[in-house]
Design a protein around this motif. Sequence first.
Motif, PDB file in Angstrom:
ATOM      1  N   TYR A 175      68.356  31.547  21.240  1.00 31.10           N
ATOM      2  CA  TYR A 175      69.048  32.557  20.437  1.00 31.10           C
ATOM      3  C   TYR A 175      68.618  33.960  20.829  1.00 31.10           C
ATOM      4  CZ  TYR A 175      70.459  35.279  16.340  1.00 31.10           C
ATOM      5  OH  TYR A 175      70.995  36.234  15.509  1.00 31.10           O
ATOM      6  N   PHE A 176      67.323  34.139  21.100  1.00 35.61           N
ATOM      7  CA  PHE A 176      66.807  35.472  21.410  1.00 35.61           C
ATOM      8  C   PHE A 176      66.804  35.786  22.908  1.00 35.61           C
ATOM      9  CE2 PHE A 176      64.851  35.085  17.167  1.00 35.61           C
ATOM     10  CZ  PHE A 176      65.267  36.302  16.645  1.00 35.61           C
ATOM     11  N   ALA A 177      67.339  34.861  23.727  1.00 38.14           N
ATOM     12  CA  ALA A 177      67.358  35.096  25.170  1.00 38.14           C
ATOM     13  C   ALA A 177      68.143  36.350  25.531  1.00 38.14           C
ATOM     14  CB  ALA A 177      67.944  33.891  25.897  1.00 38.14           C
ATOM     15  N   SER A 178      69.173  36.660  24.738  1.00 43.72           N
ATOM     16  CA  SER A 178      69.994  37.842  25.025  1.00 43.72           C
ATOM     17  C   SER A 178      69.477  39.083  24.314  1.00 43.72           C
ATOM     18  CB  SER A 178      71.447  37.581  24.599  1.00 43.72           C
ATOM     19  OG  SER A 178      71.512  37.321  23.197  1.00 43.72           O
ATOM     20  N   GLN A 179      68.368  38.963  23.597  1.00 45.45           N
ATOM     21  CA  GLN A 179      67.794  40.091  22.877  1.00 45.45           C
ATOM     22  C   GLN A 179      66.384  40.329  23.434  1.00 45.45           C
ATOM     23  OE1 GLN A 179      68.382  39.933  18.588  1.00 45.45           O
ATOM     24  NE2 GLN A 179      69.868  38.285  18.845  1.00 45.45           N
ATOM     25  N   PRO A 180      66.238  41.281  24.387  1.00 43.59           N
ATOM     26  CA  PRO A 180      64.967  41.420  25.114  1.00 43.59           C
ATOM     27  C   PRO A 180      63.795  41.872  24.261  1.00 43.59           C
ATOM     28  CG  PRO A 180      66.456  43.242  25.599  1.00 43.59           C
ATOM     29  CD  PRO A 180      67.246  42.251  24.815  1.00 43.59           C
ATOM     30  N   GLY A 181      64.021  42.229  23.014  1.00 39.36           N
ATOM     31  CA  GLY A 181      62.908  42.676  22.176  1.00 39.36           C
ATOM     32  C   GLY A 181      61.920  41.568  21.895  1.00 39.36           C
TER      33      GLY A 181
END
Length: 274
Positions: A175-181
Amino acid sequence: MTRQMTVALALVAIGLLGCGGKGTAGTCTTYGACGADAKGVSGNWRLVAGCANLIVSPYQEPSLPEQLQQPQTLTQAPPQPQPTTSGDWCSQLVYEPSVSPSMPVRGVVLWHGPPSVSDGYLNQVADPSDGTRGTYSAQIQFRTHETTYFANACLTRFERVAPDCAKFGTDLEAYFASQPGFKFDPTTPTCTGDSSVGCTCNYDYQVQAGEMGTWQVDAANSTTIVYAGTSRTEPQSAGFCQQGDSLELSGLDGTSLFNAAGVRSAKFQRDATP
């Protein structure tokens, strides 16, 4: 001279004293400014130590839309509960593998505290005709390691059966792979525990700040560099001390370095990597 004029002049003098010098140091230590030796400040530098003051904003009564906003802003959100908290607090997790098998986590808001300086670089290129000025690019990275507990009631809020914790961790990472934070540590299991009770998930929150622009050694003070970033309206000065392959910078007059909020001082090592 009247007493009122004397008091007024005294207040003006105090005000002028308060506006000069290094500014508020906060909790960060600032380095001494010694200028540069024969090697100079141009080159590629790797951040080895940095200090950021915690920025404290004065309290302001939030507006009604701000109070009702979901998810809440960091200034409105309550502190992270302890792992023993019941399943009522679920980090707004929406986990629906039956609806979306390829992306079961349909929504979640992971908590994180204030990150600290962890890495960065400074690349300074000198003007071929003048080694005291040139262009630069800089980046400072902040990171904090965090843990969030998801009780079984959170995992089964929209499903009847909870996944095992390892599978849930993999789904969170996707899920967070596209959110670099957010970055999940690949060297350790992301989520552990018995999902019939709950899963403990570990992750890193990281954010970068950087800028580019021009630099020059202050003609009136050989121990000060003036950085004019393209994203700022005013140049900012930093005291510096470069000795061999070491460079120390400290923001003057309470300013931050390289548009990184709160970063007051930084120490760099010359990077020999081509």
